[in-house]
Design a protein around this motif. Structure first.
Motif: not given
Length: 610
Positions: A58-67, A74-93
């Motif tokens: 599965g995959s998930a996206s969130d806004r990039t927080t580089h600028l 890392f905040v944008g990376i973590a937000a995308a991974v949190r969405k991915l966790e919900k999509n695949v029903k698996k804890r990553i963080l």
């Protein structure tokens, strides 16, 4: 026992560890996370081993927080991974937002991570060599493999004095300086002269302003170069670029490491991710080039693959044949750099691709609005048509700026890969197909592939850390096959205008032996719907005089695999040969072409009744 995902996802039955394939799979990372940090969005993808092969989970996206100056990347990376966790029903963080690594016994976490990025502007590389005919072209070629064009090129024999070279360096303000010169056991004094100029430049800056340095020259001068620069600036060393044999990667790897270090300085969130996961970072341009290069290995020998990637800040274009890659970056995308399109073309040319009445001023307004809010998606079909027209012009500009214009008429093009958010995020994949067909217009028989799941970046990202994952993705129909498009070269232009012109006659046979004949008229797009993913054989029954088929042997049958649009014949007139249409006729023609291409589908196509 084979690891499986947490409850909520289909589990696989356990496999015997005595199975050699299972034992080999268990030795690999069982769960792999890839992250693509784009200018607008950060995308996370999860892959896990199933039945001995990696599968896309599965995959998930969130806004990039580089600028965002108040939030790390890392905040944008973590937000995308949190969405991915919900999509695949698996804890990553974990509860604190840190990555769980390696994968725990309850199947939470991951075993491996890899990342690519396009959110950071070009690294502003200056190259400095001994001569314009020796080391300088070698350094330029090295940068080209990463899709990067140096902002400044200097050579000892370019006629500039040391003072002038210093002025040029000061005006360019590079973040990285790559210098080289001389074969082994030679040109030591000349290399020291280059070093002296760079030393003077570095001393004119504060420590924080000084560029990263990379020396790829004569190894005998390394000791002295290191002694002089060790306390002045951050310097790295690699193998002599003048002695590197074709196919060797040491100099390229050294340049990649230097670029990664510069990226970490500009994006502290990258370093946070690296410390938590030991993830390796590569520029997105390099990952894209790797994917196109790998695809060239999977098609016919001596045939070319063309890749196009439209992003928010830039458009990438690459061609590869027999693993030989040419990669170019055009600094215009569908985001903040979009207004630059008007310096390459005009609003009137863009309007020529839009099938409804619109003023050129409205097109300019749309370009400005899109540059300010690149994350917005088209609100209606009219906005979608404007964006497709912009994408078509971007592809045409990229072809011109890259010097690839000789490829489409050559007949050597075998496949076109369309990737990037600009081409992937469309309601109708046929829109991306039309944009590419109209912009490239290649002769021959070409497969158009669309990267619907954004996996081209993944393949290029993991290839150097997990080759099996890259191979398994490529083996699983990674890209959506839009269809085989055949475009003959019409030498007798009267075939487009004569009412009694004899059409082309072909027959198509499926694997069951059913055969059907078709008459292909000139002057239009002719689509033959077929079953997606099925193999067919095409035979040429008659080709009118004055028609050439570059890259295709006439009157010899050839096999092909059908895409979602089946088989398409593009027998429209050459651009610029038709009389200038008025706006109403232009709109009518565009709508007719869209109708001829039809809707996309995956499933049942036309039945061959014979």
């Amino acid at each position: 026992m084979k690891r499986v995902m947490s409850p909520g996802v289909l589990k696989q039955p356990p496999e015997s560890v005595e199975n050699p394939e299972t034992a080999a799979a268990n030795a690999l990372p069982q769960s792999v996370l890839t992250i693509d940090i784009g200018t607008v969005n950060t995308r996370a993808c999860l892959f896990e081993i199933r039945a001995g092969k990696y599968r896309f989970i599965g995959s998930a996206s969130d806004r990039t927080t580089h600028l965002n100056h108040e939030r790390s990347e890392f905040v944008g990376i973590a937000a995308a991974v949190r969405k991915l966790e919900k999509n695949v029903k698996k804890r990553i963080l974990d509860a604190d937002g840190n990555f769980i690594l390696p994968m725990a016994t309850d199947f939470s976490g991951i075993d491996q991570a890899a990342a690519s990025y396009t959110c950071i502007a070009d690294p502003a590389i200056a190259i400095f060599g001994l001569s314009e005919a020796g080391s300088l072209p070698a350094l330029r070629s090295l940068c080209a493999r990463l899709g990067t064009t140096p902002i400044l090129e200097c050579a000892l024999d370019d006629g500039y004095s040391t003072a002038k070279q210093l002025d040029r360096l000061t005006a360019a303000a590079p973040r990285i300086i790559v210098f080289a010169g001389g074969t082994e056991n030679g040109a030591r004094r000349a290399v020291y002269r280059i070093g002296e100029t760079i030393l003077l430049y570095c001393k004119s800056l504060t420590r924080e302003q000084r560029p990263l340095l990379l020396f790829l020259g004569n190894s005998e001068t390394r000791v002295e170069i290191e002694r002089v620069f060790a306390k002045i600036s951050d310097i790295a060393f690699g193998s002599n670029v003048m002695e590197t044999e074709p196919g060797d990667e040491p100099a390229l790897n050294c340049l990649l490491k230097t670029i990664r270090k510069d990226a970490s300085l500009r994006a502290p969130g990258f370093e946070t991710l690296r410390k938590q996961t030991n993830a390796s970072f590569i520029p997105g341009e390099f990952a894209f080039g790797r994917s196109v290069r790998l695809l060239s290995r999977l098609i016919r020998k001596h045939q070319v693959v063309l890749g196009v990637n439209i992003g928010a800040d830039r458009t990438l274009i690459a061609q590869a044949m027999d693993l030989r890659l040419k990669l170019k970056t055009v600094p215009i995308g569908l985001g903040k750099t979009l207004p630059g399109i008007l310096s390459e073309t005009d609003a009137e040319s863009i309007r020529a691709h839009i099938d409804f009445q619109i003023r050129t001023g409205e097109i300019r307004d749309y370009i400005l609005n899109k540059s300010l809010y690149p994350e917005l998606v088209p609100a209606n079909r009219y906005a979608a048509e404007i964006e497709i027209a912009l994408k078509e012009e971007l592809i045409r500009i990229a072809l011109f700026r890259s010097g690839f214009l000789s490829l489409p008429p050559s007949g050597r093009l075998s496949a076109v890969l369309l990737t990037g958010s600009g081409l992937r995020n469309v309601e109708d994949p046929g829109a991306s197909l039309r944009a590419a067909m109209n912009a490239i217009r290649p002769y021959g028989a070409i497969d158009y592939l669309l990267d619907m799941n954004g996996l081209a970046a993944v393949i290029g990202t993991v290839m150097h850390v997990n080759p099996k994952l890259a191979a398994d993705i490529m083996d699983s129909s990674t890209y959506l096959n839009l269809g085989k498009v055949i475009r003959p070269r019409v030498l007798d232009r009267s075939l487009w205008t004569r009412k009694n012109a004899a059409p082309m006659r072909i027959s198509i046979q499926n694997t069951g032996g059913d055969k059907k004949e078709y008459l292909i008229p000139f002057g239009e797009i002719y689509r033959i719907p077929l079953n997606y993913g099925q193999n067919y054989r095409l035979e040429w029954l008659s080709i009118p005089r004055g028609v050439d088929t570059p890259g295709i042997q006439p009157f010899l049958p050839f096999g092909f695999k059908s895409g979602s649009f089946g088989l398409i014949f593009d027998l429209r007139g050459e651009r610029g040969t038709d009389k200038k249409d008025d706006r109403a006729a232009e709109i009518e023609r565009l709508r007719l072409e869209k109708k001829q291409l039809g809707d996309w589908r995956i499933g049942e196509g036309g039945r061959l009744d014979g």
